[in-house]
Enzyme design. Structure first.
Site, mmCIF file in Angstrom:
data_model
loop_
_atom_site.group_PDB
_atom_site.id
_atom_site.type_symbol
_atom_site.label_atom_id
_atom_site.label_comp_id
_atom_site.label_asym_id
_atom_site.label_seq_id
_atom_site.Cartn_x
_atom_site.Cartn_y
_atom_site.Cartn_z
ATOM 1 N N ASP A 125 -5.699 -11.335 -8.176
ATOM 2 C CA ASP A 125 -6.998 -11.237 -8.859
ATOM 3 C C ASP A 125 -7.316 -9.815 -9.283
ATOM 4 O O ASP A 125 -6.745 -8.851 -8.781
ATOM 5 C CB ASP A 125 -8.103 -11.728 -7.918
ATOM 6 C CG ASP A 125 -8.101 -10.945 -6.603
ATOM 7 O OD1 ASP A 125 -6.995 -10.699 -6.061
ATOM 8 O OD2 ASP A 125 -9.184 -10.568 -6.135
ATOM 9 N N GLU A 126 -8.235 -9.741 -10.215
ATOM 10 C CA GLU A 126 -8.914 -8.492 -10.567
ATOM 11 C C GLU A 126 -7.967 -7.320 -10.818
ATOM 12 O O GLU A 126 -8.218 -6.207 -10.375
ATOM 13 C CB GLU A 126 -9.931 -8.103 -9.465
ATOM 14 C CG GLU A 126 -11.016 -9.132 -9.305
ATOM 15 C CD GLU A 126 -12.113 -8.700 -8.335
ATOM 16 O OE1 GLU A 126 -13.286 -8.955 -8.594
ATOM 17 O OE2 GLU A 126 -11.763 -8.100 -7.278
ATOM 18 N N ASN A 127 -6.896 -7.579 -11.511
ATOM 19 C CA ASN A 127 -6.055 -6.463 -11.929
ATOM 20 C C ASN A 127 -6.466 -6.088 -13.339
ATOM 21 O O ASN A 127 -6.207 -6.827 -14.282
ATOM 22 C CB ASN A 127 -4.586 -6.862 -11.890
ATOM 23 C CG ASN A 127 -3.713 -5.808 -12.543
ATOM 24 O OD1 ASN A 127 -4.087 -4.640 -12.627
ATOM 25 N ND2 ASN A 127 -2.565 -6.223 -13.037
#
Lengths: 680, 680
Positions: A318-320
Site C-alpha cells: 500500500d501507499e507507495n
C-alpha cells in the site's frame, strides 16, 4: 385458512429463528447473535457438582476451551467446583461432541448447536473449532437471580456468514508485548473472530527476529521485537483458539525500517535512512529493479514462512507514492527497458515476482488493494481498504475484486483507529444489495477490523479495539439483517464487561490514566468529563502525523476517552425524549451532574495536565446550570439564551485533542428553551 | 563555644543526612529512603529539550534504565520530548557516569550519588547497577506545580544496608505468566530489590519444561510451565534490572508433583500420586535412600543450572514431616545401616549429597532453615523462615545461622501471604540489638519477602505484594533508624500510585473484582466497604488448606480487599484525635458515609455474591447512624448503647473471609459516648 396458518408460522419463525429484531435479542446478550435460537422449558442450575466432558477424541482446542470455560464460569459465579478440569469422556453434565479436528483454513466448518436441558447441556459440532465457538456462546448465556446462577433453556443452531473474520494489529508503530496480543486473541475467540492479521513491519520498526538478516531486529526495532520462539508461541496460542495468523511484511513502501538496516536495498543511494518517529506516508521504498531486493525477500520469506503455517501471506503493497523511484535514474532506465510505463506497472512487476517467490514456498500472496492492477494474476488476494476517503466508492474495491476473480477481504469501513462510533462500523454492510454470482460471492471471504497503532500503546490499545470490535465481529458472523443499533448497544454493554472479565483493560485503564493525570487525586470529576468527551476522529488528533512521535505521551486525557462516550449517547436519547414528550427527569439529572462537576474539578490540585481542561469544565458547568434552571422553571431570558449560545461556540472547539460530544444535544435544548420558554 | 558549634552541626547533620525522622522525609517521597540527602538552591525544570546521556561505556542495564526513565518521565509529566532515546555520550542534561559493568553477585557495589543542579543532573556510581539505582531515585523526585514539572535541587549519597534484598514468588500453587513476573521485576527494581527467588516446584505443580525428564511438565503442570526460552528471557530481563534470579527446586518434601510424574522416586510404593489441589503440608516425599533419586536430581540440576547463572541454588528442604519415610521398611533399614537416627539425620544425609552435586555444578546450596542440622556443612546458606509461629524465637534462626558460620537470609516476619499490616513487616528489625562480630554480621546477607500463592492468582498477586513490599524493601535497604510508621505510610501512598504507573495492577484490579461481583453495576458502595475490610490474616481464610482448591474462585470480595484497609487506618487516627481533642469532623464524615452506604448497597441488583455482604452493610449502617447521632447531639440513650454494643458483636464476626477492621474504633467511640454522653 391454510395461507393464514402459514403467515402465523412465518411470524413465529421470524420471531424465534434469528431474523432482525428477534425479540429474544432483547432478553439474551449473545454476541455475535446466532443464526437460530429458541427457548425451551428448561433451566440448567450451576452448582459445585457441574462437570464438562470433552469426549474421548483428542483436541487441544476443545480441552483448553473447556478448561477456560470452567475457569470463567468460576470467576463469574463464584462457584467452588468439585472438579476443575474437563472429563475425558462423554459423561459430563455439559457434553461436547465433535466429529473432527480442524485443519485451520478458509474451508473450516465452524457451525455448532447447543441444547440446554435442566440436567444436561449438549454442544455438537462437525469440528472442534465449531465446538469451541459453541462454548463461547454458552458462556454468554450464564444468568443469575438473587439466589442462584443458571443457564436458561435454549436451543441454538449457529454458523458464520463469512469465513474470514479478522482483526489486524499493527505492532510496528507501537510494539505490543506477547501478553497483550494473547489477551486480544482471547477476546477475539470470545467474539468468534478467526483471523489475526499481524502487521509486523512498517516505517517505524521491524518486529521480528531475523536469523538471516539480523540487522533487521538489531538496528530497526529499538530492541522491541518477537523472537522465533515467541512467534511460534503466539501462532500456537491462536491455533488453539481456532484463530489463523496471517503475517504482513509490508513492501515495497513503508520500508524505512527495512532500509535503516539494509540501505543497499533502497531506491536512493546515500540516503540517510533511520527509523521513522512520526506518522504518515514516507518516501523510503525498496528498489524493485535490483536482484538483491528479491534475493533478500526470498531468503526472508523462507525464514518466516515456516513460522506461519497459514496458506495466506500478506505483503502489504500500500501507499507507495514512488517519489524515490522517480528520483532514481537507474529505475527510470529499468522501467523503459522492461516497458513499464508507470510506477504502478513497476510495482506490479515487483508484486508478480513476489507472488512467484511465495508460491514456491506454498503461500498465497495477499495485499492491500493497490496491488489490484490489470496485470496482477487473480491468484492474489485483495485486501480492500480504500473507500470514500481515498476518492473511491465505499467498499468498492471489494466488489470489484470479487467480480474480477480475486479472493477478497474488506477493511474499508472497519478502520477502528479512526475513532468513529460503533454505530458507524456496525452499519457497514459488506455486500449490500449488490447482485453477485455464487462464485463472486464465494470470493468475498469476509472482513477485518484494522488497529493501526500510531496513537495506540499497550495502555490504550484495549479501549481502541474493544468493545467496538465485538459489534464488528457480529457484522462478520451474523445475518445481515441483525442490524438494530439500540439492541446491539444493549448487548454490547454486557459483552464489554465480559471482556474485562477475560482480561481486557479497556475499562480499568481509563481510571489508571486519570489517576496518572492527577497524581493520584480523586478522579470522579474527570471521569464525568471523560464520559462525554471523545478523542478527535479520523486522524484530526495527529495533524499531518507530525504532532506525536512514537515516544510521545499517550496517557493524556484524550487517551482516557473512547470513541463512544456513553453518557453522551444516553443524553442524546434523553434530550430527544424530552423534546418529544416533555419528560425532563433524565435530562435534568445530567445537567445537574455537569453543573456541579466543576466544583469537584476545581478542588483538584492543579498541574499542567489538569489545567488545560479547566475552560471546558467551567463552560460546561455554566451552560448546564443555565439550561437546568430554564427547564426547571420553564422560563429563560434572552440574555441567558445568548450566554448559552456563546458558550456553546467555545465548547464546540476541540481542546486537548478531544471533542465535547454533547454539544449538539445542548444546542437542541437551548433552541427548545428559546422557542418554548422565552418571555414566559 | 566550640562544643556548642559541634552540637549545632550535629543537629544540622542529623536533620539533613538521613537519620531517623529526617524532616526531608516529610517533604520528599523517596522509598527506600537514602543514606544521605541534602537540599541545594537549584531546580531542574523538565521540558521537551530534556536529554539523558549514558556515557560511551556500554551497559545494557544503563541504556535500558535510561530509556525507561524517559518513558516514565513522559507518562508522568506529559512532556513531548524531542529526543526519546538516551545519548551515547556525556552531553545529556542528565548525565550518568559509572566505572564498571557489574557481575551480579553478593559483592556488587550498588552505591550512587545524585546531584541536581538547575541546568544539569549528575548520577555517579562505581557500577552500572549503582547507576540504575540512582535513576530509580531520580524518578521519585519528579514534582510539579500548576505550570511546570521539575526535579528539586538535592544532593543524595546512597548505598544499601543489606546486599540481599529479595522477593520470592511461588509459581507452583498458582502459576504466574511471564508478563506478570516481568511487571513485578520492574516494580522490584523501582524499589531497589535485587533478588528474585523463583519458587518453581511444589506439591501443586512443576513449572519448568524439562528436556531430561519431560513427564515433569507433561504430567505435573496442568500445561502451565515455563519453557527454557522463557526462563532465559526472565533471567535476562532481571539481569538488565540488576536483579539476580535464584531458582528453588523444593525437595525432598513438597514433592507431590515430582512424584506424579516419576512415582518411582517416591518413598512409598504403589502410592497414587497426583497433583495436589489443596494447600498445606503433604506426605509425598522423595526417597533419599535410592540411587535413582540422586541420579534424577543430578541430571535435573545439570539441565537447570545453565539457565540460572547465579551462584546460589535453593533446594527448599522445608516441612518434611517424614511420614512416608516412617512407613517404609526399606528406609528404616537404610537409616539403621548408615547410623542415621532420626529423619532429620536422613534429610541431612540427603542435603549433603545435594550439596556435593551442586558444588560440582558450581553452585552454592541454599535451603530453608530446617536444613541447619548439626552435620550440615557451613558452606550451605540458611534461609530463615521459622519464628514465633513455629515455636521458635522471632528471626532466631537467622542469628543462630550467622553465629554458626552460615551465610543467611531472613524471611521470618516477611511472609506477605499472611496478609498482615505493612506496619508489622516494616517494624521487623533483622538484627536488632544482637551483638555480632564483623564476620557474623557479614554472613547476614539480607532478607526476602515471600509471596506464597495458595490464595493468589494473577488478578490479585499485585495487591498482595504491593505496596507492602515497598516498605519491606526500605527495611532491607535503608538504615535501621528509618522506622517512623506515619512517615513511611505517607511516602508509601505516593509510591503505591507510582507502582500503578509502572504497570502494577494492585489498584485497578480492585474495581475489576467488584464490577465482576456485581455483574457491572455501580460499585461505589462496595468500594466503601472494601476500604474498611481486610482479608482474614494468617491463614484463617483457608482453614486446614481445605476450603479452597487451586481452581476455586479467587475474585471474591475478600480478594478485592487488601491487608491495609486505608479508610480504617485514617479512621483509627481520627477516632484517637476525637477522643483526645474532641475534634469530630472527620469521624462524623466517615460515620455519615457508612450510615448512608447501605442505601446505595441496597439498590444493587442482588446475586449470591452480593447477598452475603448484606448483614455487614446493614449492621454497619445502623451502628454508624447511632454513633453519628450521639456525637452530634452529645447525647446517647442506654438503649442505643446496648444496640450498638450488640451489633458490634455481630460486626466482629468474620464474614465472606473478611474482617471489618474498624470495629475497635467503633468500640472506642461507643465507650466514649457511654462515658460522656449518657444521661445528659
Amino acid at each position: 385458512m391454510k395461507k393464514y396458518l402459514l403467515i402465523i408460522l412465518a411470524i413465529v419463525l421470524s420471531s424465534t429463528m434469528g431474523f432482525a429484531q428477534n425479540p429474544l435479542a432483547e432478553k439474551y446478550n449473545i454476541m455475535p447473535w446466532p443464526k437460530a435460537i429458541k427457548e425451551l422449558q428448561s433451566k440448567f442450575v450451576i452448582d459445585s457438582s457441574l462437570t464438562i466432558s470433552v469426549g474421548v477424541k483428542k483436541s487441544d482446542r476443545v480441552h483448553y476451551a473447556a478448561t477456560q470455560f470452567l475457569r470463567r464460569l468460576t470467576l463469574r459465579t463464584g462457584t467452588f467446583l468439585e472438579e476443575g478440569f474437563p472429563l475425558e469422556n462423554n459423561k459430563g453434565m455439559i457434553q461436547i461432541h465433535f466429529d473432527e479436528v480442524s485443519k485451520l483454513d478458509i474451508k473450516n466448518d465452524e457451525s455448532y448447536t447447543i441444547n440446554v436441558q435442566s440436567s444436561s447441556i449438549k454442544i455438537s459440532a462437525k469440528t472442534d473449532v465449531g465446538a469451541i465457538r459453541g462454548l463461547a456462546t454458552l458462556l454468554q448465556l450464564i444468568d443469575c437471580n438473587s439466589t442462584e446462577y443458571f443457564i436458561p433453556g435454549v436451543a441454538i443452531s449457529d454458523a458464520p456468514r463469512f469465513v474470514w473474520r479478522g482483526l489486524m494489529i499493527d505492532v510496528s508503530r507501537h510494539f505490543q508485548p506477547i501478553n497483550v496480543l494473547k489477551r486480544h486473541l482471547d477476546a477475539m475467540a470470545s467474539m468468534k473472530l478467526n483471523v489475526f492479521h499481524w502487521h509486523l513491519t512498517d516505517d517505524q520498526g521491524i518486529r521480528f527476529e531475523s536469523k538471516t538478516y539480523p540487522k533487521l531486529h538489531e538496528l530497526a526495532s529499538d530492541g522491541l521485537f518477537y523472537t522465533h520462539e515467541q512467534i511460534k508461541d503466539v501462532v500456537a496460542y491462536a491455533d488453539r483458539l481456532g484463530i489463523r495468523v496471517i503475517p504482513e511484511i509490508d513492501v515495497p513502501g513503508h520500508a524505512t525500517a527495512f532500509l535503516t538496516a539494509y540501505p543497499e536495498l533502497g531506491s536512493k543511494d546515500d540516503y540517510d535512512y533511520s527509523i521513522e518517529r512520526f506518522s504518515g506516508v514516507f518516501d523510503p521504498t525498496l528498489n524493485p529493479t535490483k536482484d538483491i531486493t528479491y534475493t533478500f525477500l526470498e531468503n526472508l520469506f523462507a525464514e518466516l514462512t515456516p513460522l506461519f503455517p497459514d496458506e495466506y501471506f500478506h505483503i502489504g503493497g500500500d501507499e507507495n507514492e514512488g517519489k524515490h523511484w522517480d528520483e532514481n535514474k537507474d529505475i527510470a532506465k529499468f522501467k523503459k527497458k522492461h516497458g513499464l510505463k508507470t510506477n504502478h506497472d513497476l510495482q506490479t512487476f515487483f508484486n508478480v515476482k513476489l507472488e512467484n517467490i511465495l508460491k514456491k514456498q506454498g503461500k498465497k500472496l495477499m495485499g492491500w488493494d493497490e496491488i489490484m492492477t490489470p496485470d496482477m494474476p487473480t491468484t492474489a488476494v485483495i485486501h480492500s481498504w480504500r473507500g470514500e476517503n481515498e476518492g473511491l466508492s465505499k467498499g468498492g474495491t471489494l466488489i470489484e475484486a470479487a467480480k474480477k476473480g480475486y479472493q477478497t477481504v474488506l477493511s474499508n469501513g472497519f478502520y477502528i483507529d479512526r475513532m468513529q462510533s460503533v454505530d458507524y462500523h456496525y452499519s457497514i454492510e459488506p455486500i449490500g444489495d449488490v447482485v453477485l454470482t455464487d462464485k463472486e460471492r464465494d470470493r468475498i471471504l469476509g472482513g477485518e477490523a484494522t488497529m493501526w497503532s500510531e496513537l495506540v500503546t499497550s495502555i490504550t490499545i484495549d479501549s481502541r479495539i474493544w468493545p467496538r470490535t465485538a459489534a464488528i465481529a457480529e457484522r462478520f458472523w451474523s445475518d445481515k439483517n441483525i442490524n438494530n443499533l439500540d439492541n446491539m448497544r444493549k448487548r454490547l454493554a454486557v459483552v464489554s464487561h465480559q471482556l474485562e472479565e477475560l482480561g481486557i483493560s479497556h475499562i480499568k485503564n481509563r481510571s489508571v490514566i486519570l489517576r496518572g493525570m492527577t497524581n493520584n487525586q480523586e478522579i470522579s470529576s474527570l471521569l464525568v468529563l471523560s464520559n462525554i468527551c471523545e478523542p478527535l476522529e479520523i486522524y484530526a488528533r495527529n495533524k499531518d502525523g507530525m504532532e506525536y512521535k512514537t515516544f510521545s505521551p499517550f496517557n493524556l486525557f484524550a487517551d482516557a476517552c473512547v470513541a463512544d462516550a456513553l453518557d453522551a449517547w444516553y443524553f442524546k436519547k434523553a434530550t430527544a425524549n424530552f423534546i418529544a414528550s416533555g419528560t425532563s427527569e433524565v435530562v435534568l439529572n445530567d445537567l445537574k451532574k455537569w453543573s456541579e462537576n466543576h466544583n469537584a474539578f476545581s478542588q483538584l490540585q492543579q498541574n499542567p495536565k489538569i489545567s488545560s481542561l479547566e475552560p471546558l469544565s467551567k463552560n460546561l458547568s455554566l451552560v448546564s446550570q443555565l439550561l437546568q434552571d430554564a427547564i426547571r422553571k420553564k422560563k429563560i431570558s434572552k440574555e441567558n439564551v445568548q450566554i448559552i449560545k456563546n458558550t456553546l461556540i467555545l465548547l464546540r472547539e476541540p481542546v486537548v485533542d478531544v471533542e465535547l460530544v454533547i454539544t449538539p444535544s445542548l444546542n437542541e435544548l437551548v433552541n427548545y428553551c428559546e422557542t418554548n420558554y422565552l418571555n414566559r
